[in-house]
Design a protein around this motif. Structure first.
Motif, short mmCIF file in Angstrom:
data_model
loop_
_atom_site.label_atom_id
_atom_site.label_comp_id
_atom_site.label_asym_id
_atom_site.label_seq_id
_atom_site.Cartn_x
_atom_site.Cartn_y
_atom_site.Cartn_z
N MET A 1 -6.83 -2.51 7.74
CA MET A 1 -6.80 -4.17 8.31
C MET A 1 -5.27 -4.55 8.74
O MET A 1 -5.03 -4.76 9.97
CB MET A 1 -7.13 -5.15 7.12
CG MET A 1 -7.24 -6.46 7.66
SD MET A 1 -7.39 -8.03 6.89
CE MET A 1 -6.12 -7.99 5.70
N GLY A 2 -4.46 -4.27 7.55
CA GLY A 2 -2.74 -3.97 7.99
C GLY A 2 -2.13 -3.62 9.47
O GLY A 2 -2.07 -3.85 9.98
N HIS A 3 -3.11 -2.30 9.28
CA HIS A 3 -2.22 -2.08 11.01
C HIS A 3 -2.66 -2.69 11.77
O HIS A 3 -1.73 -2.70 12.42
CB HIS A 3 -3.01 -0.63 10.56
CG HIS A 3 -2.40 0.76 9.38
ND1 HIS A 3 -2.48 1.99 9.39
CD2 HIS A 3 -0.62 0.09 9.00
CE1 HIS A 3 -1.61 2.47 7.84
NE2 HIS A 3 -0.98 1.45 8.16
N SER A 4 -3.99 -2.92 11.94
CA SER A 4 -4.49 -3.43 13.15
C SER A 4 -3.37 -4.78 13.00
O SER A 4 -3.89 -5.39 14.11
CB SER A 4 -6.05 -4.02 12.30
OG SER A 4 -6.28 -4.74 12.11
N LEU A 5 -3.33 -5.63 11.85
CA LEU A 5 -2.18 -7.01 12.30
C LEU A 5 -0.91 -6.46 12.80
O LEU A 5 0.10 -6.88 12.83
CB LEU A 5 -2.27 -7.18 11.78
CG LEU A 5 -3.68 -8.13 10.37
CD1 LEU A 5 -3.87 -8.89 9.43
CD2 LEU A 5 -4.36 -8.96 11.33
N GLY A 6 -0.32 -5.28 12.71
CA GLY A 6 0.54 -4.37 12.99
C GLY A 6 1.86 -5.07 11.52
O GLY A 6 2.67 -4.51 12.37
N MET A 7 0.98 -4.27 10.92
CA MET A 7 1.98 -4.63 9.43
C MET A 7 2.35 -3.54 8.90
O MET A 7 1.16 -2.23 8.99
CB MET A 7 1.12 -5.58 8.35
CG MET A 7 0.64 -6.86 8.84
SD MET A 7 -0.13 -7.50 7.64
CE MET A 7 -0.47 -9.56 8.68
N ARG A 8 2.96 -3.62 8.20
CA ARG A 8 3.53 -1.67 7.21
C ARG A 8 2.23 -2.00 6.14
O ARG A 8 2.85 -3.31 5.57
CB ARG A 8 5.05 -1.44 7.54
CG ARG A 8 5.56 -1.25 8.54
CD ARG A 8 4.53 0.36 9.11
NE ARG A 8 4.79 0.57 10.37
CZ ARG A 8 6.45 1.03 10.41
NH1 ARG A 8 6.69 2.33 9.35
NH2 ARG A 8 6.57 1.71 11.89
N LEU A 9 2.47 -0.75 5.23
CA LEU A 9 1.46 -1.50 4.08
C LEU A 9 3.00 -0.09 2.76
O LEU A 9 3.08 0.72 2.92
CB LEU A 9 0.61 -0.46 4.01
CG LEU A 9 -0.83 -1.42 4.80
CD1 LEU A 9 -1.07 -2.46 3.63
CD2 LEU A 9 -0.74 -1.80 6.23
N VAL A 10 2.57 -0.89 2.03
CA VAL A 10 2.99 -0.56 0.80
C VAL A 10 2.71 -0.38 -0.54
O VAL A 10 1.65 -1.62 -1.08
CB VAL A 10 4.81 -0.70 0.23
CG1 VAL A 10 5.43 -0.75 -1.11
CG2 VAL A 10 5.48 -1.63 2.09
N ALA A 11 2.23 1.02 -1.34
CA ALA A 11 1.33 0.58 -1.63
C ALA A 11 2.39 0.67 -3.31
O ALA A 11 2.93 1.17 -3.18
CB ALA A 11 0.76 2.08 -2.24
N GLU A 12 2.26 0.08 -4.92
CA GLU A 12 2.86 -0.17 -5.45
C GLU A 12 2.15 0.58 -6.64
O GLU A 12 0.91 1.17 -6.66
CB GLU A 12 3.24 -1.81 -6.14
CG GLU A 12 3.79 -2.89 -5.25
CD GLU A 12 3.68 -3.57 -5.42
OE1 GLU A 12 5.17 -4.46 -6.36
OE2 GLU A 12 2.77 -4.32 -5.36
N GLY A 13 2.67 1.05 -7.80
CA GLY A 13 2.88 2.10 -9.21
C GLY A 13 1.86 3.12 -8.78
O GLY A 13 1.31 3.45 -9.80
N VAL A 14 2.58 4.13 -7.77
CA VAL A 14 2.20 5.39 -7.90
C VAL A 14 2.50 6.05 -8.86
O VAL A 14 3.66 6.11 -8.52
CB VAL A 14 2.30 5.68 -6.37
CG1 VAL A 14 1.82 6.78 -6.15
CG2 VAL A 14 1.85 4.80 -5.17
N GLU A 15 1.57 7.08 -9.51
CA GLU A 15 2.48 7.64 -11.09
C GLU A 15 1.53 9.04 -10.40
O GLU A 15 2.05 9.81 -11.76
CB GLU A 15 2.23 7.17 -12.14
CG GLU A 15 2.56 5.36 -12.06
CD GLU A 15 1.70 4.77 -13.41
OE1 GLU A 15 1.50 4.98 -14.29
OE2 GLU A 15 2.94 3.53 -13.58
N THR A 16 0.96 9.35 -9.56
CA THR A 16 0.44 10.67 -9.88
C THR A 16 0.48 11.34 -8.64
O THR A 16 0.27 10.24 -7.29
CB THR A 16 -0.92 10.74 -10.41
OG1 THR A 16 -2.40 10.12 -9.51
CG2 THR A 16 -1.28 10.28 -12.13
#
Length: 718
Positions: A512-527
Motif C-alpha cells: 500500500m505504501g509503495h502504491s501511494l509513492g511512499m517509502r517503508l521503514v521497519a522498526e525493531g529488526v533484530e534477526t
C-alpha cells in the motif's frame, strides 16, 4: 403644647428635588420629613405616602429595629457623615413587597436645634447582577454550566475542612471520557459539545443531591462526595457511571458510543489537601487509561508512589534544560538493498544528577505536563545542528535525520514558527529532516494536524507516520497528509518470521505504501530472518539492533564515513556506468538466482558498486555503476565467469550521478510477470534482452525506469 416637627429648610428641599439619586430627610427618630421624586420612583410610593412615616417602611420587617437603632446612634454621634458600606449589604423593600440591594450614605445638619438626617440611597441591582454574572463565569464552565476547576477545588477544600471536624471521609472521582476525540474529529466540534453536555447530564443524574459535579477541561470531569462511611458505595457509584456512559448517545441523529476511565480517591482533612486528593484521583484514572480504559480504580499505595515519582519527574523536567541534562543519540536507519546507513532517528536521553531516566518513563510525563514543547524544540535544534555538521562532512551523501513530534507539540500553534526560526539559525537543509508523528496522534485531530503538516511541508520538512498499523487511520485520511514515509510498528516485525498474520499485514502495508509513492521503514529488526522477510516484501529501510544500537554522534559519523568511502570518486577515477547482456550456460533455478543475487549484493556493497540485474529466460542484462576502475574490474571477472557466455557490452560511459544510489544490486525476474494482460494475440515477435541490448539508449532508459522514484529517496541523494 406639642412641639412641631422640624422640617427641612427650603434650600435642602431644593437639593433633594434636583438630585438624580434617591434622597430622604428624616428626623432623629427616623420619621421621614421629605422624599424626592427619584426615591419615590425607586420604592413605588408617592411623596404623601412617605412623609410622616417611619423610614423602616422602606426596609424588610426583620431589619427595621436594627436600622432604627443605627439611625439614633448616628444622630447622637459626633461625626456628620457616615457611609453604610461597613454594615454589609442593605436591602430595600418596595411598596409591592419586592426587595432589592441598596447602597446608602448618611449626613446630618441642625435645623432650629434639632438634627435632620439626609440619606442618599442607590439601587445597585444591575451592578450586583453583573457582578454575580462575572463571578459565575469565573467559577463555572460555559458549555455545561457545571462548576469549573477553581470552584470544585474550593468546594473540596471546604469539604475536607468539615471532614476533619466531623470524622467522616470525602471521595473524589476523576472521570475521563474514552473515545471522545475521534467522535469530536469525525462529526465536528458542535457535535462534540453536544456530546459533552449529554455526558455531563448523564453523570449528574447518578449523583446524590449534595454531591458536586465539575468539568475540569476538555472531556474530564470531577465528582465530589461528602460524608462517606463505606468505600463500597464509591465503587458502586463508579460501576454505575461506567455502565451509564457505555450506553449509546444520539448526536445530530447519529448514534455514537463512548466509555470512561474513572479514578477514585478517598481521604479526610486531617491527612489530605484538596490538591493531593485531585492528584490521587487523577493518578488512579491514568492507571485505568493505560490498561485500555472503560473501568474504574481506587487510588492505592502503589499509585501513590507512582504519583510521587511522577511529581518528582515533573519538577525535574522543569529545570532539566537549564541544567543541560538532556542529550541525543542516533539510531541508524539502513537501506535494505545496499545495507548502508541512509538516515538516523534522533533519540532523546535524560540523565539528571541521580542517574538516567528511561524515555518510556519521562516522555509521557513531559507530554502530560506540557514540558514536551520546550524539550521538543530543543531536540529539533539538536537535529538541525547535526544535519548542518554532517552536510559539511558527507556532502550529497549525507544521511537524513528523523525527529519525533508529539501530539502536544502538534497542538502548539507556535510549532511551525519555532521550527522555521531554528532552520534559519542553524542553516540545516530541511529536505534532510523528517518529522515523525505516530498514527494515533496524526488522526487525533485530522484537520488541525493537516494544517500543521502542510505548514511544515512549506518549510521543506517531510513527514513520516510512526507505529503505522496500530492506529485507526483510514486510507482516505492518509491520502490527505503530506507524508513520504511509513514506519511499520515493531509489533508486526517481532512476529514476522513466526506468525502468518504479521507477514500478511507487513506485506500489505509495504504494498500500500509503495502504491501511494511512499517509502517503508521497519522498526525493531533484530534477526536475519526478519530482514530476509522484509527484503522479500520490498521494504525500503530497516532499523534495529540487528544492525546498530543507538549511537553517540561520533560513533555514527565513523560508521557512515567507512560505509561511503568506496562510493567517493576521485578526478582520476570518475563515476562510471556499464550495461551488458549475457546468456547463462545453464539457466538457473530460483535458488540459484537467490544465491547469485546475495553474492552480488555483498560484493558490490564492499566495492561501492550499485545497479540492477534483469533476468529473462536464461538471459541477463545488468547495469553497474561506481568508480570506473572498479566497474571495469567487475566486467573483466564476468567475462571470465564460466556460468556466462556471449557476454556483450551494450553501453558504457561517465555518469554525473548514480541511477541506483541505494541498490547494491536491484533485481527483477522478467521471465514471468504475474497479473499482466494476455498479449498473445498482439505478439509479432518477442523482444528478448539480447535484442534490446542492440539499442543502447533504449537499454539504458529501460533499466533506469526501475529506479523507483515516485518520491525522491530520503536517504542518499538520487
Amino acid at each position: 403644647m406639642k412641639t412641631p416637627k422640624p422640617t427641612p429648610a427650603r434650600v435642602v428641599r431644593r437639593i433633594l428635588e434636583v438630585a438624580d439619586t434617591g434622597m430622604l430627610a428624616v428626623d432623629a427618630h427616623g420619621i421621614i420629613l421629605e422624599a424626592n421624586t427619584s426615591l419615590c420612583q425607586m420604592f413605588g410610593y408617592t411623596r404623601d405616602e412617605l412623609v410622616g412615616q417611619s423610614v423602616g417602611r422602606l426596609l424588610p420587617a426583620d431589619l427595621r429595629a436594627a436600622h432604627s437603632r443605627y439611625v439614633r446612634d448616628f444622630a447622637n454621634a459626633a461625626e456628620s457623615e457616615r457611609s453604610m458600606r461597613g454594615r454589609g449589604e442593605l436591602t430595600g423593600c418596595r411598596k409591592d413587597g419586592s426587595c432589592f440591594p441598596l447602597k446608602a450614605s448618611l449626613s446630618k445638619y441642625r435645623e432650629n436645634g434639632d438634627w435632620i438626617l439626609l440619606a442618599s440611597l442607590h439601587d445597585f441591582s444591575e451592578q450586583k447582577q453583573a457582578e454575580e454574572e462575572r463571578v459565575w463565569q469565573a467559577t463555572h464552565d460555559a458549555l455545561t454550566g457545571l462548576p469549573n476547576r477553581a470552584l470544585i477545588r474550593e468546594r473540596l477544600a471546604n469539604a475536607l475542612e468539615r471532614s476533619s471536624r466531623h470524622g467522616r471521609s470525602v471521595a473524589v472521582l476523576f472521570v475521563d471520557l474514552d473515545g471522545f476525540k475521534p467522535i469530536n474529529d469525525s462529526y465536528g466540534y458542535d457535535s462534540g459539545d453536544a456530546l459533552l453536555k449529554q455526558a455531563a447530564a448523564t453523570l449528574e443524574a447518578q449523583l446524590r443531591p449534595d454531591d458536586s459535579l465539575a468539568r475540569m477541561s476538555g472531556d474530564e470531569f470531577v465528582i465530589l462526595c461528602e460524608q462517606i462511611d463505606d468505600p463500597v458505595a464509591m465503587s458502586t457509584l463508579a460501576q454505575r457511571l461506567n455502565e451509564q456512559l457505555r450506553q449509546p448517545f444520539v448526536v445530530n441523529a447519529q448514534e455514537v458510543f463512548i466509555a470512561a476511565s474513572i479514578g477514585v480517591a478517598i481521604g479526610d482533612g486531617a491527612k489530605h489537601s484538596a490538591d493531593e486528593m485531585l492528584r490521587d484521583a487523577d493518578a488512579a484514572m491514568f492507571a485505568v487509561k493505560r490498561q485500555g480504559g472503560d473501568g474504574w480504580r481506587f487510588f492505592s499505595g502503589d499509585l501513590h508512589e507512582e504519583a510521587r515519582q511522577r511529581l518528582a519527574l515533573t519538577r525535574g523536567l522543569r529545570v532539566a534544560l537549564e541544567r543541560d541534562e538532556f542529550s541525543v543519540l542516533f539510531q541508524p536507519i539502513v537501506s535494505v538493498t545496499s545495507g548502508r546507513v541512509a538516515g538516523a532517528e534522533v533519540l532523546l536521553r535524560w540523565t539528571p544528577s541521580d542517574g538516567p531516566v528511561s524515555p518510556a518513563v519521562f516522555i509521557p510525563v513531559a507530554e502530560k505536563t506540557g514540558a514536551i514543547i520546550p524539550i521538543g524544540a530543543w531536540v529539533f535544534r539538536q537535529a538541525c545542528l547535526a544535519a548542518a555538521r554532517w552536510a559539511t562532512i558527507f556532502g550529497e551523501a549525507v544521511p537524513y535525520l528523523s525527529v519525533n513530534v508529539s501530539t502536544r507539540q502538534l497542538d502548539d500553534p507556535a510549532l511551525a514558527d519555532v521550527f522555521e526560526a531554528t532552520l534559519r539559525e542553524t542553516g540545516a537543509d530541511p529536505s534532510r529532516i523528517v518529522i515523525e508523528i505516530t498514527e494515533t496522534a496524526l488522526m487525533d485531530d485530522v484537520d488541525a494536524n493537516l494544517r500543521m503538516l502542510r505548514r511544515l511541508a512549506e518549510l521543506g520538512l517531510r513527514a513520516a507516520v510512526d507505529d503505522f498499523g496500530t492506529g485507526y487511520s483510514s486510507l482516505a485520511q492518509l491520502l490527505r497528509m503530506p507524508v513520504s514515509l511509513l514506519k511499520i510498528d515493531r509489533e508486526f516485525i517481532d512476529g514476522l518470521d513466526k506468525r502468518r498474520d504479521s507477514r500478511i499485514i507487513t506485506s500489505t502495508v509495504i504494498g500500500m505504501g509503495h502504491s501511494l509513492g511512499m517509502r517503508l521503514v521497519a522498526e525493531g529488526v533484530e534477526t536475519a530472518a526478519q530482514l530476509a522477510e522484509l527484503s522479500a516484501h520490498g521494504c525500503d529501510y530497516v532499523q534495529g539492533f540487528y544492525f546498530h544500537r543507538p549511537l553517540a554522534e561520533e560513533a555514527f559519523i565513523d560508521i557512515v564515513r567507512r560505509e561511503i568511502a568506496p562510493f567517493l570518486t576521485a578526478p582520476d577515477d570518475p563515476l562510471y556506468f556499464l550495461v551488458y547482456v549475457s546468456e547463462a550456460v545453464t539457466p538457473p533455478d530460483q535458488a540459484a538466482l537467490a544465491q547469485l543475487l546475495d553474492t552480488s549484493r555483498q560484493r558490490n556493497a564492499a566495492l561501492g558498486v550499485t545497479g540492477i540485474l534483469l533476468y529473462q529466460h536464461g538471459c541477463f542484462m545488468q547495469m553497474l555503476e561506481g568508480r570506473r576502475s572498479v566497474v571495469e574490474g567487475l566486467i573483466a571477472k564476468i567475462y571470465r565467469d564460466p556460468r556466462h557466455h556471449t557476454v556483450r557490452i551494450s553501453a558504457r560511459g561517465a555518469l554525473s550521478r548514480r541511477i541506483f544510489p541505494e541498490w547494491s544490486m536491484g533485481f527483477r525476474d522478467m521471465s514471468e510477470l504475474p497479473g499482466t494482460p494476455d498479449f498473445d494475440n498482439w505478439r509479432q515477435r518477442t523482444q528478448e534482452l539480447l535484442a534490446l541490448a542492440d539499442d543502447p539508449a533504449t537499454s539504458f532508459a529501460f533499466l533506469a525506469a526501475f529506479a523507483q522514484p515516485l518520491n525522491p529517496p530520503v536517504g542518499l541523494p538520487a
